[in-house]
Scaffold this active site. Sequence first.
Site, PDB file in Angstrom:
ATOM      1  N   HIS A 124     -28.280  -6.769  37.043  1.00  0.00           N
ATOM      2  CA  HIS A 124     -29.677  -7.078  36.744  1.00  0.00           C
ATOM      3  C   HIS A 124     -30.184  -8.310  37.490  1.00  0.00           C
ATOM      4  O   HIS A 124     -31.384  -8.624  37.432  1.00  0.00           O
ATOM      5  CB  HIS A 124     -29.846  -7.294  35.239  1.00  0.00           C
ATOM      6  N   ASP A 137     -33.736  -4.176  38.841  1.00  0.00           N
ATOM      7  CA  ASP A 137     -34.437  -4.152  37.563  1.00  0.00           C
ATOM      8  C   ASP A 137     -34.375  -2.756  36.953  1.00  0.00           C
ATOM      9  O   ASP A 137     -33.897  -1.803  37.564  1.00  0.00           O
ATOM     10  CB  ASP A 137     -35.889  -4.633  37.701  1.00  0.00           C
TER      11      ASP A 137
END
Length: 608
Positions: free
Chosen positions: A579, A583
């Site tokens: 992450h 995304d």
Amino acid sequence: MAQVDVEMPKMGESITEGTVIAWHKQPGDEVEQDEILLEIGTDKVDTEVPSPKGGVLTETLVEEGDTVEVGTIIATLDTDTAAAEVDADDAPPAEAPADDEAAADEAADDASDADAEDDAEATPPETNSEEAASPAPSGDEVEVVMPKMGESITEGTVVAWYKDIGEAVAIDETILEIGTDKVDTEVPSPAEGVLTEKLVEEGETVEVGTVVALLASEAEAGSVEPPASDEPDATQETAPEADEAELPSTPPSGDGAVPDADEPQRAPEETITRRGDDGRFYSPLVRSIAKEEGLRMSELESLEGSGRGGRVTKEDVLAYLDEREEAPAAPTSAPERPPRPGRSDEATPARGDYTVDEGPSDEELRQQYGDRIEVQPMDRMRKMTAEHMVRSKATSAHVTSFAEADVTGLVQLREANKEAFREREGVKLTYTPFFVKAAVEALREHPLLNASVEGDKIVIKHDFHVGIAVAIGNKGLLAPVIRNAGDYNVSGLARKAANVAERARNKELQPDELQGGTFTVTNIGSLGSLMGTPIINQPQVGILATGAIQKRPVVVENDGLGDAISVRHMMYLSLSYDHRIIDGAMGSSFLQRVVTELESFSADADLF
């Protein structure tokens, strides 16, 4: 005079030059065949260069710090002249630059150690008459060497010996098992004969090319006696016990005794590796001092090296030890490490900071849990997996997204072709090559998932080197890499996957085949799992898990006639991604592209 040239060796297809880091021998020194002459480095790896012949080093043609092309002559040897006949004063001096004096001293210390070992070997050990009279086994002597297991692998550890001294071995029969930080491999016998000598003990790490055992190619089993036990014979007279006054007042370190209050306490013993988390190389001399003085790896990494390229020298370590002794006593803790770019040191342990400790003893565990337990020690593969997985979770911010795919067409395609495929290709047609193919197509449209994070930079790879997870019984998982997976159709991927999977289970993989992956696919459905949340294989940023294919009633559109319930082959997909750079929108988009690719297969598709 028979002169032999020493050339800058070739260390891989993409390596065209190397830098001389340190000379271990100086002009006038006698060297044996395969004895280390110098250490060289590239942007990929540092390695030691052995002497191609025995003789005397007459001239060094390249200075420390010089970078030259592969194939350049860097030194000359005289193979006819004895060392005693060479006057070191007549040899050209090996002048080290001012900023390399520490490295030159380090090389001189190594040379002194080697001279001391030569002097020790020059004194013949005492032998009794029975040993002198015992005949040597007949047949030519064959050397078993530590094999080369890839361009970037320079050493290996003996995990286990499969044969004992005096046992007969057939050609290609396994003699021992060796391991690296990537993979364990079995070493076959290069010839038929009898194992006469083991030169390396289990657990010992040696350089590639080192002779680890000797065979007598024509000897018969039983003609070689195993080495005598080190335990004293029961009939042998034992030495009288020493008086209590002669015993040391403080037990030796490591036996669990509490040291005197005045004695400085050492940090807990920690493995000192050749290369730190920051990429710096630590010489054998530096590692030896650190181990002797009880330094942590994190302490070495905190030092500012005075050698070339920031390398830590012997003087740096000794100066640090002097400062530590002069400093006031403080609770034992690892020194603060400088922050690494783009990472939080509070959440990210350095590579090697996490290790699997021995834990409580078997007796302590039984006292805690009772007698109805079984205690099994972790093997090497399980320990390595534990270290890699904990480091990965601490390095990447893991997020997992899920999707569902209707793979009825894929199932029909495989069923219609699996028998003909096996007859033609010689391997089974599994679902794995279809999953890899779908992943590659999704990676083409989502290149950020085929990347790695290096500090505060993102490195996007344009080649698709896909790792496939292979279960090794109950021992764990390996992820051999199918290189350039984007260049193959399903047939080619099936052959590649079958080949690396078989060799992984048979311990025939080379360490290089477990490195360089840019993305990983793990088929957890082959083991019956519906879905999972896999851990990213560092330094990659994504891993795709494919669940079990099951028949389920689902609602489908019936060509404009409304919805209908139909039995379809369905599966779940899960994508774990980093992450820090991926995304949720990109992760979900990647998954949907994989679903689209898998649902595009049909029974009449021509993929072969």
